[in-house]
Design a protein around this motif. Sequence first.
Motif, PDB file in Angstrom:
ATOM      1  N   LYS A   2       0.853  -1.190   0.000  1.00 44.11           N
ATOM      2  CA  LYS A   2       0.000   0.000   0.000  1.00 44.11           C
ATOM      3  C   LYS A   2       0.887   1.239   0.000  1.00 44.11           C
ATOM      4  O   LYS A   2       1.942   1.277   0.642  1.00 44.11           O
ATOM      5  CB  LYS A   2      -0.915   0.010   1.215  1.00 44.11           C
ATOM      6  CG  LYS A   2      -1.899  -1.148   1.241  1.00 44.11           C
ATOM      7  CD  LYS A   2      -2.875  -1.026   2.392  1.00 44.11           C
ATOM      8  CE  LYS A   2      -3.808  -2.232   2.450  1.00 44.11           C
ATOM      9  NZ  LYS A   2      -4.557  -2.427   1.198  1.00 44.11           N
ATOM     10  N   ALA A   3       0.451   2.258  -0.723  1.00 43.75           N
ATOM     11  CA  ALA A   3       1.198   3.503  -0.805  1.00 43.75           C
ATOM     12  C   ALA A   3       0.225   4.646  -1.055  1.00 43.75           C
ATOM     13  O   ALA A   3      -0.954   4.435  -1.365  1.00 43.75           O
ATOM     14  CB  ALA A   3       2.236   3.437  -1.926  1.00 43.75           C
ATOM     15  N   ARG A  33      11.133  -1.958   5.213  1.00 40.52           N
ATOM     16  CA  ARG A  33       9.763  -1.949   5.699  1.00 40.52           C
ATOM     17  C   ARG A  33       9.607  -0.634   6.446  1.00 40.52           C
ATOM     18  O   ARG A  33      10.233  -0.411   7.480  1.00 40.52           O
ATOM     19  CB  ARG A  33       9.519  -3.138   6.620  1.00 40.52           C
ATOM     20  CG  ARG A  33       8.175  -3.139   7.327  1.00 40.52           C
ATOM     21  CD  ARG A  33       6.994  -3.267   6.385  1.00 40.52           C
ATOM     22  NE  ARG A  33       7.035  -4.474   5.581  1.00 40.52           N
ATOM     23  CZ  ARG A  33       6.050  -4.857   4.767  1.00 40.52           C
ATOM     24  NH1 ARG A  33       4.952  -4.102   4.670  1.00 40.52           N
ATOM     25  NH2 ARG A  33       6.172  -5.955   4.037  1.00 40.52           N
ATOM     26  N   ARG A  35       8.486   2.260   8.745  1.00 42.18           N
ATOM     27  CA  ARG A  35       7.795   2.437  10.018  1.00 42.18           C
ATOM     28  C   ARG A  35       7.237   3.848  10.149  1.00 42.18           C
ATOM     29  O   ARG A  35       6.193   4.055  10.768  1.00 42.18           O
ATOM     30  CB  ARG A  35       8.743   2.136  11.179  1.00 42.18           C
ATOM     31  CG  ARG A  35       9.218   0.685  11.219  1.00 42.18           C
ATOM     32  CD  ARG A  35       8.082  -0.296  11.518  1.00 42.18           C
ATOM     33  NE  ARG A  35       7.455  -0.024  12.795  1.00 42.18           N
ATOM     34  CZ  ARG A  35       7.872  -0.548  13.955  1.00 42.18           C
ATOM     35  NH1 ARG A  35       8.904  -1.375  13.975  1.00 42.18           N
ATOM     36  NH2 ARG A  35       7.248  -0.262  15.076  1.00 42.18           N
ATOM     37  N   TYR A 101       6.252   7.408   1.251  1.00 37.12           N
ATOM     38  CA  TYR A 101       4.862   7.309   1.699  1.00 37.12           C
ATOM     39  C   TYR A 101       4.312   5.945   1.280  1.00 37.12           C
ATOM     40  O   TYR A 101       3.365   5.835   0.491  1.00 37.12           O
ATOM     41  CB  TYR A 101       4.007   8.400   1.066  1.00 37.12           C
ATOM     42  CG  TYR A 101       4.236   9.820   1.515  1.00 37.12           C
ATOM     43  CD1 TYR A 101       5.374  10.215   2.199  1.00 37.12           C
ATOM     44  CD2 TYR A 101       3.290  10.806   1.219  1.00 37.12           C
ATOM     45  CE1 TYR A 101       5.570  11.526   2.591  1.00 37.12           C
ATOM     46  CE2 TYR A 101       3.479  12.123   1.605  1.00 37.12           C
ATOM     47  CZ  TYR A 101       4.617  12.474   2.284  1.00 37.12           C
ATOM     48  OH  TYR A 101       4.808  13.791   2.652  1.00 37.12           O
ATOM     49  N   ALA A 102       4.880   4.889   1.810  1.00 42.77           N
ATOM     50  CA  ALA A 102       4.538   3.542   1.375  1.00 42.77           C
ATOM     51  C   ALA A 102       4.922   2.544   2.455  1.00 42.77           C
ATOM     52  O   ALA A 102       5.660   2.858   3.385  1.00 42.77           O
ATOM     53  CB  ALA A 102       5.265   3.212   0.066  1.00 42.77           C
ATOM     54  N   GLU A 103       4.414   1.314   2.304  1.00 37.79           N
ATOM     55  CA  GLU A 103       4.771   0.272   3.258  1.00 37.79           C
ATOM     56  C   GLU A 103       6.200  -0.210   3.053  1.00 37.79           C
ATOM     57  O   GLU A 103       6.841  -0.678   4.002  1.00 37.79           O
ATOM     58  CB  GLU A 103       3.804  -0.900   3.120  1.00 37.79           C
ATOM     59  CG  GLU A 103       2.387  -0.580   3.569  1.00 37.79           C
ATOM     60  CD  GLU A 103       1.445  -1.747   3.412  1.00 37.79           C
ATOM     61  OE1 GLU A 103       0.535  -1.893   4.252  1.00 37.79           O
ATOM     62  OE2 GLU A 103       1.608  -2.526   2.435  1.00 37.79           O
ATOM     63  N   PRO A 288      -1.555   8.723  10.579  1.00 35.87           N
ATOM     64  CA  PRO A 288      -1.414   7.492   9.802  1.00 35.87           C
ATOM     65  C   PRO A 288      -1.232   7.813   8.319  1.00 35.87           C
ATOM     66  O   PRO A 288      -1.649   8.875   7.842  1.00 35.87           O
ATOM     67  CB  PRO A 288      -2.722   6.749  10.066  1.00 35.87           C
ATOM     68  CG  PRO A 288      -3.687   7.787  10.528  1.00 35.87           C
ATOM     69  CD  PRO A 288      -2.884   8.834  11.217  1.00 35.87           C
ATOM     70  N   LEU A 289      -0.612   6.880   7.604  1.00 35.76           N
ATOM     71  CA  LEU A 289      -0.281   7.089   6.196  1.00 35.76           C
ATOM     72  C   LEU A 289      -1.475   7.550   5.378  1.00 35.76           C
ATOM     73  O   LEU A 289      -1.340   8.437   4.523  1.00 35.76           O
ATOM     74  CB  LEU A 289       0.280   5.785   5.613  1.00 35.76           C
ATOM     75  CG  LEU A 289       0.757   5.807   4.164  1.00 35.76           C
ATOM     76  CD1 LEU A 289       1.925   6.767   3.994  1.00 35.76           C
ATOM     77  CD2 LEU A 289       1.141   4.402   3.710  1.00 35.76           C
ATOM     78  N   GLU A 290      -2.642   6.995   5.656  1.00 33.81           N
ATOM     79  CA  GLU A 290      -3.816   7.335   4.844  1.00 33.81           C
ATOM     80  C   GLU A 290      -4.275   8.773   5.043  1.00 33.81           C
ATOM     81  O   GLU A 290      -5.123   9.275   4.282  1.00 33.81           O
ATOM     82  CB  GLU A 290      -4.971   6.379   5.139  1.00 33.81           C
ATOM     83  CG  GLU A 290      -5.425   6.342   6.581  1.00 33.81           C
ATOM     84  CD  GLU A 290      -4.718   5.272   7.405  1.00 33.81           C
ATOM     85  OE1 GLU A 290      -5.287   4.866   8.449  1.00 33.81           O
ATOM     86  OE2 GLU A 290      -3.612   4.851   7.020  1.00 33.81           O
ATOM     87  N   THR A 311       2.849   7.710  10.066  1.00 36.52           N
ATOM     88  CA  THR A 311       3.171   6.386  10.602  1.00 36.52           C
ATOM     89  C   THR A 311       2.620   5.326   9.656  1.00 36.52           C
ATOM     90  O   THR A 311       1.546   5.481   9.075  1.00 36.52           O
ATOM     91  CB  THR A 311       2.584   6.201  12.001  1.00 36.52           C
ATOM     92  OG1 THR A 311       1.165   6.403  11.959  1.00 36.52           O
ATOM     93  CG2 THR A 311       3.189   7.211  12.966  1.00 36.52           C
ATOM     94  N   VAL A 312       3.372   4.247   9.519  1.00 33.67           N
ATOM     95  CA  VAL A 312       3.012   3.204   8.543  1.00 33.67           C
ATOM     96  C   VAL A 312       2.838   1.875   9.270  1.00 33.67           C
ATOM     97  O   VAL A 312       3.678   1.500  10.093  1.00 33.67           O
ATOM     98  CB  VAL A 312       4.097   3.072   7.467  1.00 33.67           C
ATOM     99  CG1 VAL A 312       3.670   2.052   6.405  1.00 33.67           C
ATOM    100  CG2 VAL A 312       4.360   4.431   6.806  1.00 33.67           C
TER     101      VAL A 312
END
Length: 312
Positions: A2-3, A33, A35, A101-103, A288-290, A311-312
């Motif tokens: 997800k990004a 990964r 964070r 901006y991604a996992e 959160p990322l979203e 935060t991811v």
Amino acid sequence: MKAIALDAYGTPDDLHAVDLPEPKVAPGEVLLRVRAAGVNPVDWKLAAGGLDPIMVAGFPMIPGWDVAGVVERVGLDAGEFAVGDEVYGYIRKDWAQNGAYAEQVAASVRMLARKPAALDWEQTAGVPLAGLTALQSLRRVGVGAGDTVLIHAAAGGVGSLAVQIAVAAGARVIGTASERNHEFLRGLGAEPVTYGEGLAARVRELAPEGVDAALDFVGGEAVDVSLPLLKRGPAEGSTARLASIANGEVTAKGGHYVWVRPDAPDLTELAELADAGKLTVHVEHALPLEKAAEAWRLSQEGRTRGKIVLTV
């Protein structure tokens, strides 16, 4: 993975979630990964086309150059790190497309260092771009023990780190900020002054003989205000101890324009300062990322104390 991405130049409203394949890992790179990812004004300025043609953008574009995360895979000839290592970095490449901006994100080992143990993931993600900018700006004007340095926008992301780095080097710091941030600056070791009309006079009250160096992290009139406050202007054939990251005209006025560079040894130096208790990061917002669009709107307001991170 997800990004958060943009399909073309646009605004915070154009950011959207996407599912993309795991990034490929080139020689000299590791797969992280993520964070946490730092948010910087350059992210939304680039997304609006503000850095074209300085930097080429590819689409869909995942923003973000500040990352803190864990090594998941090691590419060819990338033996500096191993799977499981906690690292952080300023992962600016020659073009803008595959950001933080991604996992997951692939990053060159030349842009990474080991995460400071004294900082959490959110704080660590707030260090790379701002910390490197602060460190490299201070170095450009030669700030050291016994100097008095004027730092404009001292409570912001870059300024608050520059204050701490300068104090750690033994310098006296006078920092401009709104009155609501004065106590914050005192806590970092700076002497605060309110920006705006009459700033030069207020600085003179604190430093009647002037300042040795000045750093502009805000733009506007900061360069012009700083020049007459310097104890020694640029001598014939030399440059003033004045640097700006926001006013390109500073070079024509005898100073330095600083465009931050990725640098692993500098990141290691910043981590060592943090682990020695001499550098910390105030995270004003951790979202959160979203909620990247909300983070950009907060950044655009220009009133953030310290940093904004995802935060991811």
